[in-house]
Every structure is written in C-alpha cells, then in structure tokens.
Design an enzyme around this catalytic site. Structure first.
Site, short mmCIF file in Angstrom:
data_model
loop_
_atom_site.label_atom_id
_atom_site.label_comp_id
_atom_site.label_asym_id
_atom_site.label_seq_id
_atom_site.Cartn_x
_atom_site.Cartn_y
_atom_site.Cartn_z
CB SER A 140 -0.90 0.03 1.25
OG SER A 140 -1.58 1.27 1.36
CE1 TYR A 153 -3.79 -1.64 5.71
CE2 TYR A 153 -3.25 0.61 5.07
CZ TYR A 153 -3.68 -0.67 4.74
OH TYR A 153 -3.99 -0.98 3.44
#
Length: 259
Positions: A140, A153
């Site tokens: 990501s 995250y």
C-alpha cells in the site's frame, strides 16, 4: 508446443475488496482460481460469479498450518499455481497509548505481514524447482510514511514492501517473479468507512484489471492508480518537519473496527 491449459491462480483475501475483484478478473478469463478467506458464504458468492473453475478454501492467513493445508488442497485439485496473490489485509485505527489496541496491532501485523509469508511458503520450493511462477503481494502507499492513527497499518505495509523486496532479490535468477502492488484508495469495504477525502478513488474492478496487467508484465512494483504513485513520491521527499506539521491534522481511521 504451446501450453493451452487454464491459468491456475491462488488468491487470499478473496471474499471482498481487491482480492474478490482479482478473482473476478481471472475467473472471467477462464482461470482455475483458489479463493481463500475466513468467510465461507462470501467466498461462495464470489465463486458463483466466476466463469472458470473455482475452489473455496476457508482459512486464516495468520495460521501457517491452515495455509499449508489449503495450499496442498489447491495443488491436489489444480496443480501448482502460476500466480499466487497475497491480498488478505485488514486495517483499523490504532493508538499506542490505549491498552486495548495492543491486540489490534498484533492482529494487523499477523495478517498483513506474516499472512503474506504463510501464503507464499507452501508453494515456493516447487516454484524454485520448476523455475516458474509469480508471487504477488498487495502492499500500500500507506507504507511510504507513517500516518497518524494508523501506526499498525502503516508499519505493516512498510514491512510488506521490504519483505517483498527481500524475497525478490532472493529469487533473482530463479525464474520466479515477485511483484509488489501498492494500491492507493480503492473502493472497498475497508475504505468506505474512512471519514476523510480519498483522492483518486478507483473502482475495485478497474483496479484489478490494471493490477493484472502489471502481474502479466512481471513488473517489480506498481502503484494503482498511478496518480497515487506521484503522491507517494512527494511524501517520500517531504522533509520530516513539514510532514509532521501537515499530517498532524490529517483525518484518522476509526478505532475498534472488527478484524
């Protein structure tokens, strides 16, 4: 002689989001697809919409034994995969000072990082022996810089980037490709709860088609959509003091999301 058999594709996180979109893409192309996830009913729903042959595999990517068993079942039915896509991932807001977020940190890292390792490991020795196959990890752009309220995250996606890079170098010259895909904002259940603007938000099926082209080309790394790649480069170049001032005011993902 040309190999005209269907592609064999193993996908984790296939019950929704990017994983399900990739499953639809390869299924429409007639591939034999292994759909792995924790929610059997959702996997069955995805499988029902595919044109190619599909196999539902219920397992938690954080469980290495369950992943070995799922891999063996896939190979027994379809043979060794041509493409293995580690798409399983979770996200939730986290704050270090909250005791209850400790388990959330551990769960996000277990799924987003160790889950990737557990996905690739059962297939890797055979891929090395045959000198073929592609391993795909979904990272990501959130791994480029640490985002406020998303320590777990961002850390997991930064770790995924470095793990995939290490794996690619280890496999250099083996015939096994490693592709890192870094999505920006893709319209999935994970992003729909974000209470802040999401620039260049992309439909999941459109993103899957673009990702599949990257995979077919065997590229080392790609950001989808490409505009977020430009954003990521700017963030990477931004001096720490400026980054801190700007992103201290950034929106934050909600905490206490079921994982």
């Amino acid at each position: 002689m040309a190999d005209d058999r269907p592609q064999r594709v193993f996908i984790t996180g296939a019950s929704s989001g990017i994983g399900a979109a990739l499953a639809r893409h390869y299924g429409r192309a007639g591939a034999c697809v292994g759909l792995l996830g924790r929610r059997e009913a959702a996997l069955e729903a995805v499988a029902a919409g595919l044109d190619g042959e599909a196999m539902v595999l219920v397992a938690d990517v954080a469980d290495p034994r369950a992943m070995r068993e799922a891999a063996h079942r896939f190979v027994a039915r379809f043979g060794p995969p041509d493409i293995v896509i580690a798409s399983a991932g979770v996200s939730a807001g986290t704050l270090t000072e909250h005791e209850e977020d400790g388990d959330v940190f551990a769960r996000i890292l277990a799924i987003n990082v160790l889950g990737m390792v557990n996905t690739f490991r059962p297939f890797l020795l055979d891929m090395r022996r045959t000198g073929a196959g592609t391993l795909v990890g979904i990272a990501s752009v959130a791994g480029v810089r640490g985002l406020p309220g998303a320590g777990a995250y961002s850390a997991s996606k930064a770790a995924a980037h470095r793990y995939l890079e290490s794996l690619r170098v280890e496999l250099h010259g083996s015939g096994v490709r490693v592709v890192t895909l870094s999505p920006g904002y893709i319209d999935t259940p994970m992003t729909r709860i974000n209470p802040y603007p999401m620039p260049f938000l992309m439909d999941a099926d459109v993103a899957a088609r673009r990702m599949a082209r990257v995979i077919a080309a065997g590229r080392r790394h790609a950001v989808v959509p490409w505009q977020m790649g430009v954003v990521a480069r700017v963030l990477g170049w931004m001096p720490g003091a400026l980054f801190d001032r700007v992103f201290a005011r950034a929106g934050r993902k909600p905490r206490n999301i079921p994982l």
